[in-house]
Design a protein around this motif. Structure first.
Motif, PDB file in Angstrom:
ATOM      1  N   GLU A   1       0.811  -1.218   0.000  1.00 22.51           N
ATOM      2  CA  GLU A   1       0.000   0.000   0.000  1.00 22.51           C
ATOM      3  C   GLU A   1       0.845   1.270   0.000  1.00 22.51           C
ATOM      4  O   GLU A   1       2.011   1.270   0.409  1.00 22.51           O
ATOM      5  CB  GLU A   1      -0.924   0.033   1.222  1.00 22.51           C
ATOM      6  CG  GLU A   1      -2.106  -0.897   1.149  1.00 22.51           C
ATOM      7  CD  GLU A   1      -3.060  -0.670   2.310  1.00 22.51           C
ATOM      8  OE1 GLU A   1      -4.272  -0.795   2.096  1.00 22.51           O
ATOM      9  OE2 GLU A   1      -2.589  -0.364   3.438  1.00 22.51           O
ATOM     10  N   LEU A   2       0.184   2.353  -0.420  1.00 26.46           N
ATOM     11  CA  LEU A   2       0.716   3.705  -0.312  1.00 26.46           C
ATOM     12  C   LEU A   2      -0.188   4.516   0.607  1.00 26.46           C
ATOM     13  O   LEU A   2      -1.410   4.319   0.612  1.00 26.46           O
ATOM     14  CB  LEU A   2       0.744   4.405  -1.680  1.00 26.46           C
ATOM     15  CG  LEU A   2       1.486   3.731  -2.820  1.00 26.46           C
ATOM     16  CD1 LEU A   2       1.234   4.502  -4.118  1.00 26.46           C
ATOM     17  CD2 LEU A   2       2.968   3.638  -2.528  1.00 26.46           C
TER      18      LEU A   2
ATOM     19  N   ARG B   1      -9.142   2.848  -6.025  1.00 28.07           N
ATOM     20  CA  ARG B   1      -9.640   1.545  -5.598  1.00 28.07           C
ATOM     21  C   ARG B   1      -9.116   1.139  -4.223  1.00 28.07           C
ATOM     22  O   ARG B   1      -9.004  -0.031  -3.916  1.00 28.07           O
ATOM     23  CB  ARG B   1      -9.337   0.485  -6.662  1.00 28.07           C
ATOM     24  CG  ARG B   1     -10.086   0.749  -7.959  1.00 28.07           C
ATOM     25  CD  ARG B   1      -9.624  -0.126  -9.099  1.00 28.07           C
ATOM     26  NE  ARG B   1      -9.799  -1.539  -8.789  1.00 28.07           N
ATOM     27  CZ  ARG B   1      -9.361  -2.511  -9.580  1.00 28.07           C
ATOM     28  NH1 ARG B   1      -8.710  -2.210 -10.701  1.00 28.07           N
ATOM     29  NH2 ARG B   1      -9.555  -3.772  -9.261  1.00 28.07           N
ATOM     30  N   GLY B   2      -8.811   2.145  -3.416  1.00 29.46           N
ATOM     31  CA  GLY B   2      -8.483   1.908  -2.021  1.00 29.46           C
ATOM     32  C   GLY B   2      -9.606   2.456  -1.162  1.00 29.46           C
ATOM     33  O   GLY B   2     -10.772   2.124  -1.346  1.00 29.46           O
ATOM     34  N   GLU B   3      -9.267   3.327  -0.238  1.00 28.58           N
ATOM     35  CA  GLU B   3     -10.274   3.951   0.609  1.00 28.58           C
ATOM     36  C   GLU B   3     -10.980   5.081  -0.131  1.00 28.58           C
ATOM     37  O   GLU B   3     -10.513   5.548  -1.161  1.00 28.58           O
ATOM     38  CB  GLU B   3      -9.594   4.505   1.870  1.00 28.58           C
ATOM     39  CG  GLU B   3      -8.900   3.441   2.701  1.00 28.58           C
ATOM     40  CD  GLU B   3      -8.135   4.020   3.867  1.00 28.58           C
ATOM     41  OE1 GLU B   3      -7.985   3.320   4.879  1.00 28.58           O
ATOM     42  OE2 GLU B   3      -7.683   5.182   3.774  1.00 28.58           O
TER      43      GLU B   3
ATOM     44  N   GLU C   1       3.894   8.037   2.446  1.00 27.94           N
ATOM     45  CA  GLU C   1       4.534   6.902   3.098  1.00 27.94           C
ATOM     46  C   GLU C   1       4.255   5.649   2.277  1.00 27.94           C
ATOM     47  O   GLU C   1       3.216   5.539   1.611  1.00 27.94           O
ATOM     48  CB  GLU C   1       3.978   6.735   4.523  1.00 27.94           C
ATOM     49  CG  GLU C   1       4.731   5.734   5.378  1.00 27.94           C
ATOM     50  CD  GLU C   1       4.208   5.692   6.809  1.00 27.94           C
ATOM     51  OE1 GLU C   1       4.564   4.734   7.530  1.00 27.94           O
ATOM     52  OE2 GLU C   1       3.439   6.607   7.195  1.00 27.94           O
ATOM     53  N   THR C   2       5.184   4.719   2.307  1.00 25.15           N
ATOM     54  CA  THR C   2       5.020   3.449   1.590  1.00 25.15           C
ATOM     55  C   THR C   2       4.970   2.307   2.594  1.00 25.15           C
ATOM     56  O   THR C   2       5.620   2.335   3.637  1.00 25.15           O
ATOM     57  CB  THR C   2       6.172   3.206   0.608  1.00 25.15           C
ATOM     58  OG1 THR C   2       7.414   3.181   1.335  1.00 25.15           O
ATOM     59  CG2 THR C   2       6.230   4.297  -0.443  1.00 25.15           C
ATOM     60  N   GLY C   3       4.200   1.289   2.258  1.00 30.46           N
ATOM     61  CA  GLY C   3       4.101   0.120   3.110  1.00 30.46           C
ATOM     62  C   GLY C   3       5.209  -0.874   2.830  1.00 30.46           C
ATOM     63  O   GLY C   3       6.019  -0.696   1.911  1.00 30.46           O
ATOM     64  N   PRO C   4       5.254  -1.943   3.619  1.00 29.16           N
ATOM     65  CA  PRO C   4       6.238  -2.987   3.398  1.00 29.16           C
ATOM     66  C   PRO C   4       6.138  -3.531   1.964  1.00 29.16           C
ATOM     67  O   PRO C   4       5.035  -3.645   1.418  1.00 29.16           O
ATOM     68  CB  PRO C   4       5.844  -4.057   4.425  1.00 29.16           C
ATOM     69  CG  PRO C   4       5.115  -3.315   5.490  1.00 29.16           C
ATOM     70  CD  PRO C   4       4.399  -2.206   4.791  1.00 29.16           C
TER      71      PRO C   4
ATOM     72  N   PRO D   1      -3.797   0.595  -2.890  1.00 26.55           N
ATOM     73  CA  PRO D   1      -2.824  -0.382  -3.393  1.00 26.55           C
ATOM     74  C   PRO D   1      -1.853   0.255  -4.385  1.00 26.55           C
ATOM     75  O   PRO D   1      -2.274   0.935  -5.328  1.00 26.55           O
ATOM     76  CB  PRO D   1      -3.695  -1.451  -4.055  1.00 26.55           C
ATOM     77  CG  PRO D   1      -5.023  -0.809  -4.282  1.00 26.55           C
ATOM     78  CD  PRO D   1      -5.182   0.240  -3.247  1.00 26.55           C
ATOM     79  N   ALA D   2      -0.559   0.020  -4.178  1.00 23.92           N
ATOM     80  CA  ALA D   2       0.456   0.639  -5.030  1.00 23.92           C
ATOM     81  C   ALA D   2       0.343   0.179  -6.477  1.00 23.92           C
ATOM     82  O   ALA D   2       0.562   0.976  -7.397  1.00 23.92           O
ATOM     83  CB  ALA D   2       1.853   0.318  -4.480  1.00 23.92           C
ATOM     84  N   GLU D   3      -0.006  -1.094  -6.726  1.00 24.26           N
ATOM     85  CA  GLU D   3      -0.032  -1.587  -8.093  1.00 24.26           C
ATOM     86  C   GLU D   3      -1.147  -0.941  -8.922  1.00 24.26           C
ATOM     87  O   GLU D   3      -1.096  -0.949 -10.151  1.00 24.26           O
ATOM     88  CB  GLU D   3      -0.184  -3.108  -8.129  1.00 24.26           C
ATOM     89  CG  GLU D   3      -1.533  -3.641  -7.690  1.00 24.26           C
ATOM     90  CD  GLU D   3      -1.680  -5.127  -7.969  1.00 24.26           C
ATOM     91  OE1 GLU D   3      -0.751  -5.723  -8.576  1.00 24.26           O
ATOM     92  OE2 GLU D   3      -2.727  -5.692  -7.587  1.00 24.26           O
TER      93      GLU D   3
END
Length: 332
Positions: A32-33, A92-94, A74-77, A104-106
């Motif tokens: 995630e971003l 297509r996230g929140e 910020e970026t997630g793992p 989602p980053a993708e």
């Protein structure tokens, strides 16, 4: 850390049930971003769920908003830190009607510096719907005749411009004469201005353009009598594609099948989203951005901007019949 958001805990009129709250910001998870939002347009598709149209698949409380542009904070793992500071569409996230969105980053769309925020933030709902329905659903070919109603709307203008890009002939139906010159400039071969869905001018114009055969396809955003009029303008075996019900009235499927010979089809962007690959998703946005970059596709400039805290006033403006051609934007 906390951020401001628009939320609703029950379904109803957006002006009555939407409210401003502060929520804890969740750190981005795997893949995630975390994006700080800067601008979001208000679409009918943002407001319809608030009214309860899709109550069976929306959990409450909910945050509205499908579109918008922001900066990666910020970026997630597992996500590259090269995303930090990038301007993106966090899709297509929140819900986007909040200060910070996890997405989602993708599926986040990286934006070129040449694309302004106002245009970028409108790149999803209407342009993707128009492009996919023309190229994948209807598979329109050069010189196909297509009738589109509500053509004075944002998506109607996009269809008109795509007619020039793809080569099909578009007959635009609109309620306002003020749109005629612009629609013809964008590429419509004819513009029919009428408040009466039963106006015989629609049928006669289509028959004249098609030597009495009828349109290859029709695209309906309105439903009710307006959509039914499109069905009667299609040739036997032609396609009537329903992408919305602005009138709130459904099409009469049995009448369409029995009396017009047109094939009724439905398109929901969320269904396309579920089956499309991330690669095709990103390619679709790159294609649309290339059209904008070359000047072949133009989206409307905002008609007004409101701070996120003034969401009720913004919604009133978005629902007003007196607003300009552009969308209302929420900033901050």
């Amino acid at each position: 850390m906390e951020g401001k958001c628009v939320t609703y805990e029950k379904f109803g009129s957006p002006e009555q049930v939407l409210r401003i709250e502060h929520k804890s910001i969740r750190r981005p998870g795997i893949g995630e971003l975390l994006v700080r939002m800067t601008s979001r347009p208000i679409n009918p598709s943002d407001l319809i769920p608030v009214g309860g149209a899709y109550a069976h698949r929306i959990g409450l409380p909910a945050i509205p908003g499908y579109e918008g542009v922001g900066i990666v904070e910020e970026t997630g793992p597992t996500v590259s830190r090269n995303w930090l500071g990038k301007r993106v569409l966090p899709l297509r996230g929140e819900g986007t009607w909040q200060q910070f969105v996890n997405a989602p980053a993708e599926l986040a769309v990286l934006l070129p510096d040449t694309l302004d925020d106002d245009t970028a933030s409108q790149l999803y709902i209407n342009p993707v719907t128009a492009w996919v329905t023309c190229t994948e659903v209807l598979q329109l070919k050069p010189d196909d005749v297509v009738v589109v109603n509500a053509c004075g709307s944002s998506i109607g203008r996009i269809y008109t411009q795509l007619s020039r890009i793809l080569g099909f002939r578009l007959v635009a139906v609109t309620r306002s004469r003020s749109h005629t010159a612009e629609l013809l400039e964008h590429g419509a071969v004819a513009v029919i201005q009428t408040d009466d869905p039963l106006n015989p001018l629609l049928h006669s114009t289509v028959m004249q353009l098609t030597n009495g055969v009828g349109a290859n396809a029709a695209i309906d955003s309105v439903g009710g009598a307006s959509g039914m009029a499109l069905a009667y303008s299609a040739r036997p075996g032609g396609k009537l594609l329903s992408i919305g019900l602005l009138s709130g009235k459904p099409l009469q499927a049995a009448e369409i099948a029995q009396k017009t010979g047109a094939k009724l089809m439905l398109f929901h962007l969320r269904h396309w989203n579920k089956q499309v690959s991330a690669e095709t998703w990103q390619r679709t946005f790159r294609q649309l951005m290339s059209f904008i970059g070359s000047g072949q596709l133009r989206l409307c400039a905002p008609s007004a901007r409101f701070d996120l805290s003034d969401v009720k006033e913004a919604v009133r403006a978005a629902q007003s019949t007196e607003k300009g051609n552009g969308k209302i934007f929420l900033t901050g």
